[in-house]
Design an enzyme around this catalytic site. Structure first.
Site, PDB file in Angstrom:
ATOM      1  N   ARG A   1       0.808  -1.225   0.000  1.00 10.31           N
ATOM      2  CA  ARG A   1       0.000   0.000   0.000  1.00 10.31           C
ATOM      3  C   ARG A   1       0.839   1.273   0.000  1.00 10.31           C
ATOM      4  O   ARG A   1       0.483   2.282   0.609  1.00 10.31           O
ATOM      5  CB  ARG A   1      -0.967   0.008   1.186  1.00 10.31           C
ATOM      6  CG  ARG A   1      -1.925  -1.170   1.205  1.00 10.31           C
ATOM      7  CD  ARG A   1      -2.822  -1.217  -0.035  1.00 10.31           C
ATOM      8  NE  ARG A   1      -3.589  -2.457  -0.040  1.00 10.31           N
ATOM      9  CZ  ARG A   1      -3.207  -3.571  -0.666  1.00 10.31           C
ATOM     10  NH1 ARG A   1      -2.078  -3.580  -1.375  1.00 10.31           N
ATOM     11  NH2 ARG A   1      -3.939  -4.652  -0.621  1.00 10.31           N
TER      12      ARG A   1
ATOM     13  N   SER B   1     -10.554   0.369   3.195  1.00 12.08           N
ATOM     14  CA  SER B   1      -9.856  -0.021   4.423  1.00 12.08           C
ATOM     15  C   SER B   1      -9.216   1.199   5.069  1.00 12.08           C
ATOM     16  O   SER B   1      -8.490   1.946   4.417  1.00 12.08           O
ATOM     17  CB  SER B   1      -8.785  -1.067   4.118  1.00 12.08           C
ATOM     18  OG  SER B   1      -9.368  -2.264   3.657  1.00 12.08           O
TER      19      SER B   1
ATOM     20  N   GLU C   1      -4.119   3.465   6.439  1.00  9.46           N
ATOM     21  CA  GLU C   1      -4.014   3.256   4.999  1.00  9.46           C
ATOM     22  C   GLU C   1      -4.568   4.464   4.253  1.00  9.46           C
ATOM     23  O   GLU C   1      -4.105   4.791   3.165  1.00  9.46           O
ATOM     24  CB  GLU C   1      -4.773   1.988   4.583  1.00  9.46           C
ATOM     25  CG  GLU C   1      -4.702   1.696   3.107  1.00  9.46           C
ATOM     26  CD  GLU C   1      -5.231   0.324   2.744  1.00  9.46           C
ATOM     27  OE1 GLU C   1      -5.973   0.234   1.745  1.00  9.46           O
ATOM     28  OE2 GLU C   1      -4.897  -0.653   3.434  1.00  9.46           O
TER      29      GLU C   1
END
Length: 302
Positions: A175, A224, A294
């Site tokens: 990520r 998320s 995130e």
């Protein structure tokens, strides 16, 4: 700062759409957040280049906005210029390679690729992101990440110089990518895998079904909220500390998937941030694990 004058100057000579004090709640998947001083929506390479050079000349803070997913805009809004890329969408296919402008939406790119019998991108089914935003954060699922498919990325650096970065020149991690520091993504070239169209579509539908069954897509959300710590799933950690269903104002930890915070109506960014802080504190205190965001956080509070 005279925003009306700046907007007029930015529009000079172009049919560029520029909005002042534009609520970013209209442009993010969480449907919350304060206003952008200036929001420009370029529809071509020329307009994008002009927006970036204008920000440099005027010394304006610059933010690049794709589809507004994976993003929390604070209630006080964002100063300077926000450039929204999703109005300029273009896809070019040459053999196994597919070039897309940064503003191209992933679902649209996946549809084009599947019709041409090009597979390998099915893991991205249902990810509501632009190609530019997705490659910068190396979006993906346990089945794959966008960085695995990248051949090259065209960027404009902070001095307005154009660079074509090959995959080996970009660091892709979970990520995250080194593109965060490279400048503004203009185009992305991926290399896909020829396959039968029915097989590709079957995998797309399976992934979409899995996403719909496991994620609270009926409510505004940003995807998320936390990264998965090594060896763990963030959602399971949050569930383990009993945080499912926790609520602050209109923001709630989703019952369907604890790594999602949903906007149940009239949520503010302050509600979301307070909920994030509570969840992180509980996981750290009870399990000794620090959760890393995130999502990106922009702007300033009220």
């Amino acid at each position: 700062m005279d925003l009306t004058a700046l907007a007029g100057e930015l529009q000079t000579g172009l049919k560029l759409q520029v909005l002042t004090n534009e609520p970013l709640s209209r442009h993010t998947t969480w449907r919350l957040g304060g206003p952008a001083d200036l929001l420009a929506r370029p529809r071509s390479r020329e307009e994008l280049d002009y927006c970036l050079s204008f920000a440099r000349r005027k010394g304006l803070p610059l933010h690049i906005l794709g589809n507004g997913s994976n993003l929390l805009v604070l209630d006080g809004g964002v100063r300077g210029l926000v450039v929204q890329t999703r109005e300029w969408r273009q896809v070019i296919i040459e053999g196994r390679k597919i070039l897309a402008t940064a503003g191209t939406l992933l679902p649209g790119l996946l549809q084009v690729a599947s019709k041409k019998g090009l597979g390998g991108l099915e893991f991205a089914a249902g990810i509501p992101a632009t190609v530019g935003g997705a490659v910068v954060m190396n979006a993906g699922t346990p089945a794959g990440c966008l960085g695995d498919l990248v051949v090259g990325v065209e960027v404009l650096d902070y001095d307005g110089r154009r660079h074509i970065l090959e995959n080996r020149e970009i660091t892709f991690t979970y990520r995250h990518s080194s593109l965060h520091r490279a400048g503004t993504v203009v185009t992305v070239t991926l290399e896909l895998v020829p396959d039968e169209v029915p097989a590709i579509r079957e995998r797309i539908e399976a992934n979409l079904h899995r996403r719909r069954s496991r994620q609270p897509l009926e409510w505004p959300n940003a995807g998320s909220v936390f990264k998965n710590p090594p060896g763990y799933y963030a959602g399971r950690l949050i569930e383990a500390v009993g945080a499912k269903g926790w609520r602050v104002g209109g923001a709630e930890v989703a019952e369907k998937h604890a790594n999602f915070i949903i906007n149940r109506g009239q949520a503010t960014a302050a509600d979301v941030m307070e909920l994030i802080d509570r969840v992180r504190e509980a996981v750290a205190r009870q399990l000794g694990i620090d959760l890393e965001l995130e999502i990106e956080v922009w702007g300033e509070g009220l």
